[in-house]
Design an enzyme around this catalytic site. Structure first.
Site, PDB file in Angstrom:
ATOM      1  N   THR A  66     -15.189 -26.939  -1.649  1.00 26.88           N
ATOM      2  CA  THR A  66     -15.469 -27.963  -2.664  1.00 26.88           C
ATOM      3  C   THR A  66     -16.876 -27.890  -3.268  1.00 26.88           C
ATOM      4  O   THR A  66     -17.026 -27.852  -4.488  1.00 26.88           O
ATOM      5  CB  THR A  66     -15.263 -29.355  -2.037  1.00 26.88           C
ATOM      6  OG1 THR A  66     -13.891 -29.447  -1.649  1.00 26.88           O
ATOM      7  CG2 THR A  66     -15.595 -30.473  -3.012  1.00 26.88           C
ATOM      8  N   HIS A 191      -4.824 -31.308   3.011  1.00 27.75           N
ATOM      9  CA  HIS A 191      -5.261 -30.953   4.372  1.00 27.75           C
ATOM     10  C   HIS A 191      -4.309 -31.557   5.398  1.00 27.75           C
ATOM     11  O   HIS A 191      -3.965 -30.924   6.390  1.00 27.75           O
ATOM     12  CB  HIS A 191      -6.676 -31.487   4.629  1.00 27.75           C
ATOM     13  CG  HIS A 191      -7.745 -30.682   3.989  1.00 27.75           C
ATOM     14  ND1 HIS A 191      -8.033 -29.392   4.361  1.00 27.75           N
ATOM     15  CD2 HIS A 191      -8.609 -30.971   2.977  1.00 27.75           C
ATOM     16  CE1 HIS A 191      -9.034 -28.933   3.619  1.00 27.75           C
ATOM     17  NE2 HIS A 191      -9.388 -29.870   2.763  1.00 27.75           N
ATOM     18  N   HIS A 235     -10.182 -25.545  -6.250  1.00 33.03           N
ATOM     19  CA  HIS A 235      -9.508 -24.536  -5.428  1.00 33.03           C
ATOM     20  C   HIS A 235      -8.103 -25.017  -5.143  1.00 33.03           C
ATOM     21  O   HIS A 235      -7.760 -26.172  -5.471  1.00 33.03           O
ATOM     22  CB  HIS A 235     -10.256 -24.308  -4.098  1.00 33.03           C
ATOM     23  CG  HIS A 235     -10.502 -25.606  -3.368  1.00 33.03           C
ATOM     24  ND1 HIS A 235      -9.506 -26.314  -2.738  1.00 33.03           N
ATOM     25  CD2 HIS A 235     -11.618 -26.364  -3.244  1.00 33.03           C
ATOM     26  CE1 HIS A 235     -10.000 -27.430  -2.246  1.00 33.03           C
ATOM     27  NE2 HIS A 235     -11.286 -27.499  -2.543  1.00 33.03           N
TER      28      HIS A 235
HETATM   29  P1  AMP Z   1     -13.658 -29.864   1.561  1.00 29.32           P
HETATM   30  O1  AMP Z   1     -12.228 -30.144   1.479  1.00 29.32           O
HETATM   31  O2  AMP Z   1     -14.133 -29.771   2.971  1.00 29.32           O
HETATM   32  O3  AMP Z   1     -14.108 -28.667   0.770  1.00 29.32           O
HETATM   33  O4  AMP Z   1     -14.427 -31.130   0.943  1.00 29.32           O
HETATM   34  C1  AMP Z   1     -13.775 -32.121   0.192  1.00 29.32           C
HETATM   35  C2  AMP Z   1     -14.458 -33.428   0.427  1.00 29.32           C
HETATM   36  O5  AMP Z   1     -15.737 -33.468  -0.204  1.00 29.32           O
HETATM   37  C3  AMP Z   1     -13.717 -34.579  -0.218  1.00 29.32           C
HETATM   38  O6  AMP Z   1     -12.828 -35.164   0.692  1.00 29.32           O
HETATM   39  C4  AMP Z   1     -14.792 -35.551  -0.613  1.00 29.32           C
HETATM   40  O7  AMP Z   1     -14.734 -36.708   0.173  1.00 29.32           O
HETATM   41  C5  AMP Z   1     -16.091 -34.822  -0.338  1.00 29.32           C
HETATM   42  N1  AMP Z   1     -17.040 -34.974  -1.440  1.00 29.32           N
HETATM   43  C6  AMP Z   1     -16.864 -34.624  -2.717  1.00 29.32           C
HETATM   44  N2  AMP Z   1     -17.967 -34.895  -3.468  1.00 29.32           N
HETATM   45  C7  AMP Z   1     -18.861 -35.444  -2.628  1.00 29.32           C
HETATM   46  C8  AMP Z   1     -20.201 -35.931  -2.760  1.00 29.32           C
HETATM   47  N3  AMP Z   1     -20.824 -35.907  -3.946  1.00 29.32           N
HETATM   48  N4  AMP Z   1     -20.824 -36.389  -1.641  1.00 29.32           N
HETATM   49  C9  AMP Z   1     -20.197 -36.390  -0.448  1.00 29.32           C
HETATM   50  N5  AMP Z   1     -18.936 -35.943  -0.252  1.00 29.32           N
HETATM   51  C10 AMP Z   1     -18.275 -35.487  -1.314  1.00 29.32           C
HETATM   52 ZN    ZN Z   2     -12.244 -29.229  -2.863  1.00 23.71          ZN
HETATM   53 ZN    ZN Z   3     -10.548 -29.671   1.162  1.00 22.87          ZN
END
Ligand code: AMP
Ligand code: ZN
Ligand code: ZN
Length: 400
Positions: A66, A191, A235
């Site tokens: 992300t 997820h 993604h």
């Molecule tokens: P991931 O799936 O591990 O790549 O990350 C996705 C997560 O990033 C999402 O569930 C969001 O809650 C978190 N996220 C997105 N933008 C932010 C932000 N600006 N600050 C903190 N968390 C975020």
């Molecule tokens: Zn993402």
């Molecule tokens: Zn994710």
């Protein structure tokens, strides 16, 4: 003759002024795989494609996580060049770990390199707004967007849309010409359930309603026909299973490893002095994982050249999981972060508005091109970036 010339020049001028006054709204639905709108009911997405542009796929940057990808979308730079090389990494020059849950780091402008599109806009005298875009909580280059929010995932999606519409209803002088809007679904559910699951249909249908509401509200604006709307994601998502799990310490000696950061399916490894080769050798023939030294990472991944990159990159093979814990049972549902050549990591790009062709199908393109697309739509001079507008110029209905 003179009259004709005058008419021609005045219509040209009017056209240019109109183009100049167009607006751009970019919406990200986190983890929206390229084929979700085909797998599930998504009439608002389908309508957007019919009225505008749909890419066959958009190819994320590696790692397909992300934070790296949202900041790539904002800057047009590969993660190696913009510094956010994973959701978590060690930044030697900042003397600490960057993690998305660490507010201080997320808000630290020194963590981010390159020029995000809202800085490009603000520095060229154009207001921008961000509802949770990665990076916009930090004053990068000393500049926040004119309007921005600290991340709070609990704010209802429809309320976010209402706020965006309020921004777009501000008087012209205060009104943002560029708005970025982020939603954390369908990633979260992807997820939990994996990409192919009846619950994903429910989530996608809800996001479709959010999109329909946003479009209806934009259409109601007095200048709604001058808004270019881009809907994209960072993604895709792949199914994982405890049957496809590599417990790293079945193969690695703990003394070889100083730190493993990042987790599944992409980990950054800081090796103990002289143990790099032992690690790659031990994992060479292990099914489900690939280990690369910095100089062995394939060029197509554009990865490993950052000063923030430690010694080794471990990536699980498509649909596999890797970890430093014995318990394989947690690896259910979905994951992303894999090699961006893996088609399940590919994502969406839709666009409609006055500067886009109608019913145009854009061939697959990399997400480093998005920064240039937005800069072009707003008539901004882009900062140097890794994109190439010639790959995507067929989507525009208006000349440069
Ligand atoms: P991931 O799936 O591990 O790549 O990350 C996705 C997560 O990033 C999402 O569930 C969001 O809650 C978190 N996220 C997105 N933008 C932010 C932000 N600006 N600050 C903190 N968390 C975020
Ligand atoms: Zn993402
Ligand atoms: Zn994710």
């Amino acid at each position: 003759m003179l009259t004709i010339l005058l008419i021609a020049s005045s219509s040209c001028k009017r056209k240019r002024t109109e183009t100049f006054e167009n607006y751009v709204v970019v919406v990200s639905f986190d983890g929206f795989r390229w084929d979700y709108a085909d797998l599930y009911e998504a009439p608002a997405f389908d309508a957007l494609a019919a009225e505008g542009v749909r890419a066959e796929r958009m190819i994320p940057s590696f790692p397909t996580k992300t934070f790296p990808n949202h900041y790539t979308l904002a800057t047009g730079l590969y993660p190696d060049h913009h510094g956010i090389i994973n959701n978590s990494f060690y930044a030697p020059e900042l003397g600490g770990l960057y993690r998305m849950s660490d507010r201080k780091m997320v808000e630290n402008p020194d963590a981010y390199f390159g020029e995000p599109i809202w800085v490009t806009a603000e520095q060229q005298g154009m207001r921008a707004a961000s509802y949770y875009w990665v990076g916009s909580e930090a004053p990068i280059g000393g500049t926040h967007p004119s309007y921005w929010k600290s991340y709070d995932g609990s704010v209802p999606y429809m309320d976010r849309v209402d706020t965006v519409i309020e921004w777009l209803k501000l008087p012209v002088k205060k009104r943002p010409r560029l708005v970025l809007l982020y939603f954390d679904e369908p990633d979260h559910s992807g997820h939990e359930y994996g990409p192919v699951h009846p619950e994903m249909g429910v989530v996608v249908e809800y996001l479709d309603e959010v999109l329909a509401y946003l479009r209806a509200e934009i259409a109601e604006l007095e200048y709604g026909d001058r808004v270019n709307l881009i809907v994209l994601s960072d993604h895709g998502m792949a199914s994982i299973s405890p049957d496809r799990y590599v417990y790293l310490y079945d193969h690695l000696k703990p003394k070889w490893v100083e730190h493993i950061l990042g987790g599944n399916p992409v980990s950054l490894v800081d090796a103990s002095e002289g143990s790099e080769d032992s690690i790659t050798h031990a994992l060479k023939d292990v099914q489900g994982v690939t280990a690369w030294l910095e100089n062995e990472i394939p060029a197509r991944l554009h990865y490993g050249s950052s000063d923030r990159f430690p010694d080794l990159l471990l990536v699980a093979d498509s649909g596999w999981s890797i970890g430093a814990g014995r318990d394989a049972s947690v690896y259910t549902g979905g994951a992303h972060g894999y090699d961006n050549a893996f088609s399940q990591m590919h994502t969406i790009f839709y666009a409609a508005g006055p500067d886009f062709k109608e019913g145009y199908v854009q061939p697959a393109f990399p997400n480093v091109d998005v920064y240039g697309i937005v800069a072009r739509l707003l008539g901004l001079k882009p900062a140097p970036n890794d994109g190439d507008l010639s790959r995507v110029s067929g989507m525009f209905s208006t000349p440069d």
